[in-house]
Structures are given as structure tokens and as C-alpha cells.
Design a protein around this motif. Structure first.
Motif, PDB file in Angstrom:
ATOM      1  N   CYS A  82      36.055 -15.962  36.680  1.00 31.27           N
ATOM      2  CA  CYS A  82      37.262 -16.932  36.553  1.00 31.27           C
ATOM      3  C   CYS A  82      37.574 -17.008  37.997  1.00 31.27           C
ATOM      4  O   CYS A  82      38.018 -16.044  38.599  1.00 31.27           O
ATOM      5  CB  CYS A  82      38.177 -16.329  35.812  1.00 31.27           C
ATOM      6  N   VAL A  83      37.517 -18.333  38.803  1.00 30.27           N
ATOM      7  CA  VAL A  83      38.227 -18.395  40.073  1.00 30.27           C
ATOM      8  C   VAL A  83      39.382 -18.655  40.148  1.00 30.27           C
ATOM      9  O   VAL A  83      39.984 -19.700  39.509  1.00 30.27           O
ATOM     10  CB  VAL A  83      37.263 -19.492  40.595  1.00 30.27           C
ATOM     11  N   VAL A  84      40.306 -18.044  40.843  1.00 32.09           N
ATOM     12  CA  VAL A  84      41.864 -18.100  41.037  1.00 32.09           C
ATOM     13  C   VAL A  84      42.071 -18.051  42.644  1.00 32.09           C
ATOM     14  O   VAL A  84      41.212 -17.763  43.408  1.00 32.09           O
ATOM     15  CB  VAL A  84      42.685 -16.808  40.370  1.00 32.09           C
ATOM     16  N   THR A 142      42.727 -22.681  39.169  1.00 31.50           N
ATOM     17  CA  THR A 142      43.579 -22.854  40.225  1.00 31.50           C
ATOM     18  C   THR A 142      44.621 -23.731  39.703  1.00 31.50           C
ATOM     19  O   THR A 142      44.903 -24.123  38.656  1.00 31.50           O
ATOM     20  CB  THR A 142      43.072 -23.796  41.481  1.00 31.50           C
ATOM     21  N   ASP A 143      46.008 -23.595  40.566  1.00 31.41           N
ATOM     22  CA  ASP A 143      47.177 -23.931  40.120  1.00 31.41           C
ATOM     23  C   ASP A 143      47.145 -25.508  40.006  1.00 31.41           C
ATOM     24  O   ASP A 143      46.422 -26.070  40.531  1.00 31.41           O
ATOM     25  CB  ASP A 143      48.407 -23.705  41.100  1.00 31.41           C
ATOM     26  N   PRO A 144      47.917 -25.923  38.965  1.00 32.30           N
ATOM     27  CA  PRO A 144      47.907 -27.299  38.529  1.00 32.30           C
ATOM     28  C   PRO A 144      48.922 -28.189  39.451  1.00 32.30           C
ATOM     29  O   PRO A 144      49.768 -28.721  38.969  1.00 32.30           O
ATOM     30  CB  PRO A 144      48.561 -27.363  37.189  1.00 32.30           C
ATOM     31  N   ASN A 145      48.785 -27.788  40.768  1.00 32.04           N
ATOM     32  CA  ASN A 145      49.458 -28.858  41.729  1.00 32.04           C
ATOM     33  C   ASN A 145      48.327 -29.507  42.578  1.00 32.04           C
ATOM     34  O   ASN A 145      47.384 -29.374  42.419  1.00 32.04           O
ATOM     35  CB  ASN A 145      50.591 -27.889  42.519  1.00 32.04           C
ATOM     36  N   ARG A 169      37.187 -26.005  33.567  1.00 27.39           N
ATOM     37  CA  ARG A 169      38.567 -26.106  34.123  1.00 27.39           C
ATOM     38  C   ARG A 169      39.693 -25.456  33.082  1.00 27.39           C
ATOM     39  O   ARG A 169      39.528 -25.704  31.866  1.00 27.39           O
ATOM     40  CB  ARG A 169      39.111 -27.294  34.676  1.00 27.39           C
ATOM     41  N   LEU A 170      40.742 -24.530  33.181  1.00 30.35           N
ATOM     42  CA  LEU A 170      41.493 -24.239  32.321  1.00 30.35           C
ATOM     43  C   LEU A 170      42.199 -25.486  31.806  1.00 30.35           C
ATOM     44  O   LEU A 170      42.550 -26.262  32.652  1.00 30.35           O
ATOM     45  CB  LEU A 170      42.696 -23.247  33.226  1.00 30.35           C
TER      46      LEU A 170
END
Length: 199
Positions: A82-84, A142-145, A169-170
């Protein structure tokens, strides 16, 4: 506005993310009235973080040793990563108790306005982890921005060249209890594209 050390403390506190000038001032004056033992504990905790906390050599998460506890855990599934963006995101995913794989922390997101490009992120170490053919899926969380979306798009294009690697993708969408009128375009768009069959 204030003299010497008090203004220096306010200025330093104000440099922290999420702390505005008024909050910095309020915290500084609270610290002036703190019990000396409480203030000493805070000083020791800050110094210990600086002296003892490292970043995992494999995933980039915060660690007390060469590897973080997740990378060192042999019960975790090494085939799913999981890539964060940041270590705090690892903690957020872990709280769900839904993910049993490993992580990769990028150290930020692509943001040209802030001078952050792919070269400044931990993308090369991620690609190195894929070389041994153990990893079968990369989950991009990754953040949803705008910055998170740019980073996800970049990674998706880059990872397409790895045969047999599933890149996911989440899903994201509307929060429970939220109103449509307050949802931003990205969230609402992702909610539409990620809709599921209920009939």
C-alpha cells in the motif's frame, strides 16, 4: 510583538503545520505557566524524537530500528504494498484493521507549486522493491486532493510497465452523513466512477 524568548517561542510554534499565530501565542503562554516537571517531560519527549526515531530503510515509515514493526512482521503479506504519502497515513490505514500487507511511504506528493517533483519522492526505492517479483499488487492510497491525484496518476503510468502487477487505487466517495451540495468535484466524481451494483 513580545520580547525575546517569548516571541521566539511563538514564532517557532507558528511554523508547525496547523498552528496559526493565535494558536502559537496561546500555546506559548500555556507553556509559560506549565509545571516545570511537565515542561521537562515535553523537552525530553521532543529530544528523544529527534535522537531516537528513524525511518524504516525498506518502506520509509517511522521506526525505532532499521526496519519498522510492520516490515519486520513476518505475518504480513509481502505480495501487497500500500503506497501512502506520509507515515501518518500508515497509522490511518492500520486503524481500519482491513489491510495485512506491507507499506511504502513516498514522503510527500507531487506538487510543482511547492517544488516537489517525482525525484523528491521515494519512488526509486518503490521500483527497487518490485525487482524481486514477490509483489503482485500495488494499492495507491494517496490523498484525494490535487497533489495526491497527480501522484497517483504518475505512479499508475509508471507501474504499467511491470507485467503481472495489479495496480489499484483506494475507492473514495461521499462520507456517511454528508450532503451532496457540500461535496467537492473530485470527491463527487470519484463517488460516481466508483459506484457499485446494488440490484
Amino acid at each position: 510583538m513580545y520580547e525575546g524568548p517569548v516571541q521566539d517561542l511563538i514564532d517557532e510554534l507558528g511554523r508547525l503545520p496547523g498552528i496559526g499565530p493565535k494558536s502559537a501565542q496561546r500555546i506559548a503562554f500555556h507553556m509559560l505557566t506549565m509545571d516545570p516537571t511537565d515542561l521537562t517531560r515535553l523537552q525530553v519527549a521532543l529530544q528523544r524524537v529527534k535522537d531516537e526515531v528513524k525511518f524504516c530503510e525498506l518502506c520509509g515509515n517511522v521506526a525505532a530500528d532499521v526496519l519498522c514493526r510492520i516490515c519486520a512482521d513476518l505475518r504480513r503479506d509481502p505480495s501487497v504494498i500500500c503506497v501512502v504519502e506520509e507515515p501518518k497515513d500508515v497509522a490511518a490505514v492500520e486503524r481500519t484493521r482491513e489491510f495485512r500487507g506491507k507499506y511504502h511511504v513516498l514522503g510527500g506528493a507531487i506538487s510543482p507549486i511547492d517544488g516537489v517533483g517525482p525525484e523528491q519522492l521515494r519512488i526509486a526505492p518503490l521500483l527497487k522493491r518490485l525487482a524481486d517479483d514477490v509483489v503482485t499488487e500495488i494499492i495507491i492510497a494517496t490523498d484525494p486532493n490535487m497533489e495526491g491525484e497527480a501522484t497517483a496518476t504518475y505512479l499508475i503510468r509508471l507501474l504499467r510497465s511491470f507485467p503481472g502487477l495489479a495496480v489499484t487505487r483506494l475507492a473514495s466517495g461521499l462520507p456517511v452523513g454528508g450532503d451532496l451540495e457540500y461535496a467537492d468535484e473530485i470527491t463527487l466524481g470519484r463517488a460516481f466512477s466508483g459506484r457499485t451494483n446494488v440490484g
